[in-house]
Write a protein that holds these residues in place. Structure first.
Motif, short mmCIF file in Angstrom:
data_model
loop_
_atom_site.label_atom_id
_atom_site.label_comp_id
_atom_site.label_asym_id
_atom_site.label_seq_id
_atom_site.Cartn_x
_atom_site.Cartn_y
_atom_site.Cartn_z
N ALA A 79 -3.31 -35.50 36.65
CA ALA A 79 -2.84 -35.07 35.34
C ALA A 79 -1.34 -34.79 35.37
O ALA A 79 -0.58 -35.18 34.48
CB ALA A 79 -3.60 -33.84 34.89
N THR A 80 -0.90 -34.11 36.45
CA THR A 80 0.52 -33.83 36.60
C THR A 80 1.30 -35.13 36.71
O THR A 80 2.40 -35.27 36.15
CB THR A 80 0.76 -32.96 37.84
N ALA A 81 0.76 -36.12 37.44
CA ALA A 81 1.43 -37.40 37.61
C ALA A 81 1.62 -38.09 36.27
O ALA A 81 2.67 -38.68 36.00
CB ALA A 81 0.63 -38.29 38.57
N ASP A 82 0.62 -38.03 35.40
CA ASP A 82 0.74 -38.66 34.09
C ASP A 82 1.80 -37.96 33.25
O ASP A 82 2.59 -38.62 32.55
CB ASP A 82 -0.61 -38.62 33.36
N GLU A 83 1.83 -36.64 33.33
CA GLU A 83 2.86 -35.90 32.60
C GLU A 83 4.24 -36.26 33.13
O GLU A 83 5.20 -36.41 32.37
CB GLU A 83 2.63 -34.39 32.73
N TRP A 84 4.33 -36.39 34.45
CA TRP A 84 5.61 -36.76 35.05
C TRP A 84 6.07 -38.12 34.54
O TRP A 84 7.23 -38.30 34.17
CB TRP A 84 5.47 -36.79 36.58
N LEU A 85 5.16 -39.09 34.48
CA LEU A 85 5.54 -40.43 34.05
C LEU A 85 6.00 -40.41 32.59
O LEU A 85 6.98 -41.09 32.24
CB LEU A 85 4.37 -41.39 34.22
N ASP A 86 5.33 -39.65 31.75
CA ASP A 86 5.77 -39.55 30.35
C ASP A 86 7.21 -39.04 30.29
O ASP A 86 8.02 -39.53 29.50
CB ASP A 86 4.85 -38.60 29.57
N GLY A 87 7.52 -38.06 31.13
CA GLY A 87 8.88 -37.54 31.16
C GLY A 87 9.88 -38.57 31.66
O GLY A 87 11.00 -38.67 31.13
N VAL A 88 9.49 -39.35 32.66
CA VAL A 88 10.38 -40.40 33.18
C VAL A 88 10.70 -41.41 32.08
O VAL A 88 11.85 -41.82 31.90
CB VAL A 88 9.74 -41.11 34.39
N LEU A 89 9.68 -41.84 31.34
CA LEU A 89 9.90 -42.83 30.29
C LEU A 89 10.82 -42.28 29.21
O LEU A 89 11.60 -43.03 28.61
CB LEU A 89 8.56 -43.26 29.70
N ARG A 90 10.75 -40.99 28.95
CA ARG A 90 11.67 -40.37 27.97
C ARG A 90 13.09 -40.29 28.52
O ARG A 90 14.06 -40.52 27.80
CB ARG A 90 11.18 -38.97 27.58
N ARG A 91 13.20 -39.93 29.82
CA ARG A 91 14.53 -39.73 30.40
C ARG A 91 15.25 -41.04 30.70
O ARG A 91 16.46 -41.06 30.81
CB ARG A 91 14.41 -38.90 31.70
N ARG A 92 14.49 -42.14 30.90
CA ARG A 92 15.04 -43.45 31.21
C ARG A 92 16.06 -43.38 32.35
O ARG A 92 17.24 -43.66 32.16
CB ARG A 92 15.68 -44.09 29.98
N PRO A 93 15.63 -43.02 33.55
CA PRO A 93 16.55 -42.93 34.69
C PRO A 93 17.00 -44.31 35.15
O PRO A 93 16.45 -45.33 34.73
CB PRO A 93 15.70 -42.25 35.76
N SER A 94 17.98 -44.32 36.03
CA SER A 94 18.40 -45.58 36.63
C SER A 94 17.32 -46.17 37.51
O SER A 94 17.28 -47.38 37.74
CB SER A 94 19.68 -45.37 37.44
N GLY A 95 16.42 -45.32 38.02
CA GLY A 95 15.33 -45.80 38.85
C GLY A 95 14.55 -44.65 39.44
O GLY A 95 14.92 -43.47 39.29
N VAL A 96 13.44 -45.00 40.11
CA VAL A 96 12.52 -44.02 40.68
C VAL A 96 12.32 -44.32 42.16
O VAL A 96 12.11 -45.47 42.54
CB VAL A 96 11.15 -44.05 39.96
N ILE A 97 12.38 -43.28 42.99
CA ILE A 97 12.02 -43.37 44.41
C ILE A 97 10.78 -42.52 44.61
O ILE A 97 10.80 -41.30 44.38
CB ILE A 97 13.15 -42.88 45.32
N ALA A 98 9.67 -43.16 45.00
CA ALA A 98 8.41 -42.45 45.25
C ALA A 98 8.23 -42.28 46.75
O ALA A 98 8.25 -43.27 47.50
CB ALA A 98 7.24 -43.21 44.64
N VAL A 99 8.04 -41.04 47.20
CA VAL A 99 8.00 -40.73 48.63
C VAL A 99 6.58 -40.53 49.12
O VAL A 99 5.80 -39.78 48.51
CB VAL A 99 8.83 -39.47 48.93
N PHE A 100 6.25 -41.21 50.21
CA PHE A 100 4.98 -41.11 50.94
C PHE A 100 3.81 -41.65 50.14
O PHE A 100 3.27 -42.69 50.47
CB PHE A 100 4.70 -39.69 51.44
N SER A 101 3.38 -40.97 49.10
CA SER A 101 2.25 -41.49 48.33
C SER A 101 2.79 -42.28 47.15
O SER A 101 3.56 -41.77 46.35
CB SER A 101 1.36 -40.34 47.84
N GLY A 102 2.38 -43.55 47.07
CA GLY A 102 2.81 -44.38 45.96
C GLY A 102 2.12 -43.96 44.68
O GLY A 102 1.16 -43.18 44.67
N LEU A 103 2.61 -44.44 43.58
CA LEU A 103 2.00 -44.17 42.29
C LEU A 103 0.83 -45.11 42.06
O LEU A 103 0.59 -46.04 42.82
CB LEU A 103 3.06 -44.34 41.19
#
Length: 340
Positions: A104-128
């Motif tokens: 659930a937290t991961a989904d909330e995080w992704l919604d925030g990423v899509l709003r923030r539109r970063p230059s990119g995402v680095i996912a550490v250890f556990s992939g999405l």
């Protein structure tokens, strides 16, 4: 041109072809660094479906999203240092998220990423998840995996370390000190790094002509508590090991505690070697012999790859693997008693 469906984007073509978006981009732009077979497959998909250039998305924010499965110990600190070094050079801010293994937290995080539109995402250890990969790809937000827990899907860009060679080197170090009863405490069974370090251990014993004793393989979880529990079982064996290879430094600390509780001295009665070379282990008593994993350099490499993708450029290679190195301190010594 007639097509079987509406024109596809680069991300959709890549999914159908089973290749990376960078590879499709090379084909579309006439680049030469693509095999003839792959080029033909992509071109056939374009002929059948058409190719739709996506509207240029809004300018990304000057932000790199760094997401951890959990923020615990020195490991995320070393990773963050490496990302920040490169981000600073490009006037980028680093945002840090902790998913805590909660979908659930991961989904909330992704919604925030899509709003923030970063230059990119680095996912550490556990992939999405696969669905999250798709959402990032559709939004043209680059993703790089750092120390991935499993073999990256879709040929996603990733950075890791020489885990197999590190396991081999750690075990050979103990063999060179005369140890023959060498135990190992693994990480999670599903973790790619854990499996590779265990394979390196097995290879070293095989090359030395020693049988693999399943009783000397302790299952851990990369946490101090897991190392403590596994070490208690191993060190209570009738013919206990003379050395323990803990596949990360946290579990090595657990071995230290178990040895102290059982009245064993390190390294006089038991040699211990870890993996990671986190800054705190040089202050253990005795200082821990370990395998140096270049976490800061790995993070810097992942960030450089991410920025290349953010600029729309293809990567020279999708997988980068940095070397590990033995760091000898005071927790390993020549075997003090003959093994059975």
């Amino acid at each position: 041109m007639t097509t079987e469906s509406s024109p596809l984007t680069i991300a959709q073509l890549a999914e159908l072809a089973g290749v990376s978006t960078a590879t499709v981009s090379k084909v579309v732009n006439g680049r030469s660094e693509v095999s003839a077979e792959t080029r033909a497959a992509v071109e056939e998909l374009i002929r059948r479906h058409g190719y739709r250039r996506q509207r240029r998305r809004s300018t990304p924010t000057a932000l790199v999203e760094l997401v951890f499965h959990a923020l615990e110990g020195d490991y995320p600190v070393e990773i963050t240092k490496g990302v920040a070094q490169v981000a600073r050079q490009h006037d980028l801010t680093v945002g840090i998220s902790d998913l805590r293994r909660d979908p659930a937290t991961a989904d909330e995080w992704l919604d925030g990423v899509l709003r923030r539109r970063p230059s990119g995402v680095i996912a550490v250890f556990s992939g999405l998840t696969e669905a999250q990969h798709e959402q990032l790809a559709r939004s043209e937000i680059p993703l790089v995996l750092l120390d991935p827990a499993d073999v990256p899907a879709r040929n996603l860009p990733s950075v890791g370390a020489g885990n197999w060679n590190g396991g081999l080197t750690a075990t050979r170090h103990l063999l060179g000190l005369g140890h023959r009863r060498i135990a190992i405490i693994t990480g999670p069974d599903a973790a790619l790094s854990s499996r590779a370090r265990l394979d390196g251990y097995r290879t070293a014993l095989d090359l030395a002509g020693l049988p693999i004793d399943p009783g000397l393989i302790g299952r851990g979880d990369f946490l101090i508590e897991g190392g403590l529990a596994a070490a208690h079982r191993l060190l209570r064996l009738p013919d206990r090991p003379t050395a323990v290879f803990a596949t990360n430094d946290g579990q090595a600390i657990g071995v230290y505690h178990a040895a102290h509780q059982l009245g064993l001295r390190i390294p006089e009665d038991l040699s211990v070697i870890g993996f990671d070379d986190l800054p705190s282990v040089r202050w253990t008593l005795p200082p821990l012999t370990t395998i140096h994993q270049p976490l800061t350099e790995m993070a810097a490499a992942a960030t450089s790859m991410l920025l290349t993708l953010a600029q729309g450029e293809p990567l020279p290679q999708n997988r980068v693997e940095l070397a590990t190195e033995l760091v000898v301190r005071e927790s390993t010594a020549r075997v003090a008693r003959a093994s059975a």
